[in-house]
Design an enzyme around this catalytic site. Structure first.
Site, PDB file in Angstrom:
ATOM      1  CG  MET A  24      -7.247  -1.628  -5.521  1.00 52.21           C
ATOM      2  SD  MET A  24      -6.692  -1.890  -7.208  1.00 52.21           S
ATOM      3  CE  MET A  24      -5.604  -3.282  -6.951  1.00 52.21           C
TER       4      MET A  24
ATOM      5  CG  ASP B 256      -0.269   0.212  -8.922  1.00 51.76           C
ATOM      6  OD1 ASP B 256      -0.019  -0.218 -10.058  1.00 51.76           O
ATOM      7  OD2 ASP B 256      -0.997  -0.388  -8.098  1.00 51.76           O
TER       8      ASP B 256
ATOM      9  CG  MET C 249      -8.744  -5.390  -8.306  1.00 49.89           C
ATOM     10  SD  MET C 249      -8.834  -5.102 -10.085  1.00 49.89           S
ATOM     11  CE  MET C 249      -7.200  -4.454 -10.381  1.00 49.89           C
TER      12      MET C 249
ATOM     13  CG  MET D 103      -4.207   3.999  -6.861  1.00 46.81           C
ATOM     14  SD  MET D 103      -3.332   2.497  -7.344  1.00 46.81           S
ATOM     15  CE  MET D 103      -3.803   2.326  -9.076  1.00 46.81           C
TER      16      MET D 103
ATOM     17  CG  HIS E 120       1.912  -4.389  -7.288  1.00 46.52           C
ATOM     18  ND1 HIS E 120       1.987  -3.575  -6.164  1.00 46.52           N
ATOM     19  CD2 HIS E 120       0.724  -4.107  -7.865  1.00 46.52           C
ATOM     20  CE1 HIS E 120       0.896  -2.846  -6.078  1.00 46.52           C
ATOM     21  NE2 HIS E 120       0.096  -3.152  -7.094  1.00 46.52           N
TER      22      HIS E 120
ATOM     23  CG  ASP F 158      -2.797  -4.967  -8.573  1.00 52.67           C
ATOM     24  OD1 ASP F 158      -2.614  -4.076  -7.728  1.00 52.67           O
ATOM     25  OD2 ASP F 158      -2.183  -5.023  -9.657  1.00 52.67           O
TER      26      ASP F 158
ATOM     27  N   GLY G 198      -5.454  -2.833 -15.456  1.00 52.16           N
ATOM     28  CA  GLY G 198      -4.122  -2.572 -15.978  1.00 52.16           C
ATOM     29  C   GLY G 198      -4.218  -1.895 -17.331  1.00 52.16           C
TER      30      GLY G 198
ATOM     31  CG  HIS H  27      -2.759  -2.176  -4.581  1.00 49.66           C
ATOM     32  ND1 HIS H  27      -2.736  -1.645  -5.859  1.00 49.66           N
ATOM     33  CD2 HIS H  27      -3.543  -1.345  -3.846  1.00 49.66           C
ATOM     34  CE1 HIS H  27      -3.477  -0.548  -5.891  1.00 49.66           C
ATOM     35  NE2 HIS H  27      -3.986  -0.345  -4.689  1.00 49.66           N
TER      36      HIS H  27
ATOM     37  CB  SER I 143       1.326  -5.274 -11.575  1.00 52.99           C
ATOM     38  OG  SER I 143       0.000  -5.687 -11.346  1.00 52.99           O
TER      39      SER I 143
HETATM   40  C1  DX5 Z   1      -4.526  -1.122 -11.177  1.00 52.93           C
HETATM   41  C2  DX5 Z   1      -3.537  -1.961 -10.428  1.00 52.93           C
HETATM   42  C3  DX5 Z   1      -2.167  -1.933 -11.006  1.00 52.93           C
HETATM   43  C4  DX5 Z   1      -2.062  -2.467 -12.404  1.00 52.93           C
HETATM   44  C5  DX5 Z   1      -1.046  -1.635 -13.129  1.00 52.93           C
HETATM   45  O1  DX5 Z   1      -5.688  -0.974 -10.439  1.00 52.93           O
HETATM   46  O2  DX5 Z   1      -3.420  -1.527  -9.083  1.00 52.93           O
HETATM   47  O3  DX5 Z   1      -1.213  -2.566 -10.164  1.00 52.93           O
HETATM   48  O4  DX5 Z   1      -1.688  -3.816 -12.465  1.00 52.93           O
HETATM   49  O5  DX5 Z   1      -1.054  -1.962 -14.459  1.00 52.93           O
HETATM   50  P1  DX5 Z   1      -0.269  -1.131 -15.560  1.00 52.93           P
HETATM   51  O6  DX5 Z   1       1.180  -1.111 -15.164  1.00 52.93           O
HETATM   52  O7  DX5 Z   1      -0.538  -1.922 -16.792  1.00 52.93           O
HETATM   53  O8  DX5 Z   1      -0.865   0.253 -15.598  1.00 52.93           O
HETATM   54 ZN    ZN Z   2      -1.713  -2.271  -7.791  1.00 51.92          ZN
END
Ligand code: DX5
Ligand code: ZN
Length: 218
Positions: free
Chosen positions: A68, A175, A37, A137, A33, A35, A144, A66, A8
């Protein structure tokens, strides 16, 4: 099928993004990956189209985007344009999920649905046949570096059962909080794709960490 690893880039060094992209290109990782948001669906804002476009310019592996965000339907064509190969939306953000999934596929992308930790697997019963990916999730989305939620193992087993019974070809992706230990247990439970952010990028040797995740046996 050997499992896939999707580092990610949320945990990457944004001031040296090209470095980290090359590292993933040269690693045993399978996907990027990515993300997105919006500060509405989740209490955090990450990045948007210009950054994804810049990543795509250098990435030699598929972009697993991904979302969000609320109202993902509005941006499906834009995400295709900036280079998404797999586009995952949240079940909780899509009142017309079937239509959203068809729109993603019509753009020529693989379609994924993500479930928050509290959302039961059963809500996928009438859509799983249409999916390429189900992303569970294993932390509350938005950040993260959070702790893995143990209830995820049970959900993976339920999802594996649903996929097998329905004849769906969907891959199971996890994830949040993935490391060597949780990753090994997840593979036993039936997971196909491991996303890992901080475990890869905060490690001393990210290339080695990716190799380790890729070599986990089940
Ligand atoms: C969280 C994200 C993840 C995040 C995972 O909302 O969707 O993809 O980057 O991070 P780690 O592996 O540090 O938990
Ligand atoms: Zn993610």
């Amino acid at each position: 099928m050997a499992h896939l690893i999707a580092p990610s880039i949320l945990a990457a060094d944004f001031a040296n993004l090209q470095n980290d992209i090359e590292m993933i290109n040269n690693s045993e990782a399978d996907w990027f990956h990515v993300d997105v948001m919006d500060g509405v669906f989740v209490p955090n804002i990450s990045f948007g189209m210009p950054v994804i476009k810049a990543i795509k310019k250098h990435a030699t592996k598929p972009l697993d985007v991904h979302l969000m965000i609320v109202n993902p339907d509005k941006f499906i064509t834009n995400f295709k344009k900036v280079g998404a190969d797999i586009l995952t939306v949240h079940y909780e953000a899509c009142p017309h999920l079937h239509r959203t999934i068809q729109a993603i596929k019509n753009e020529g992308m693989q379609a994924g649905v993500s479930l928050n930790p509290h959302t039961p697997i059963a809500v996928l019963e009438d859509i799983v046949q249409d999916l390429d990916v189900v992303l569970l999730m294993s932390v509350n989305p938005g950040f993260g570096g959070q702790k893995f939620i143990e209830n995820t193992y049970k959900k993976v087993i339920q999802l594996r059962d649903l996929i097998d019974k329905s004849g769906s070809k969907a891959k199971i992706e996890i994830d949040g909080g993935v490391n060597e230990k949780t990753g090994a247990k997840l593979l036993v439970a039936g997971v196909d794709i491991l996303v890992a952010g901080s475990y890869v990028f905060k490690s001393e040797n990210p290339l080695k960490t990716i190799k380790l995740l890729k070599s986990l046996a089940f």
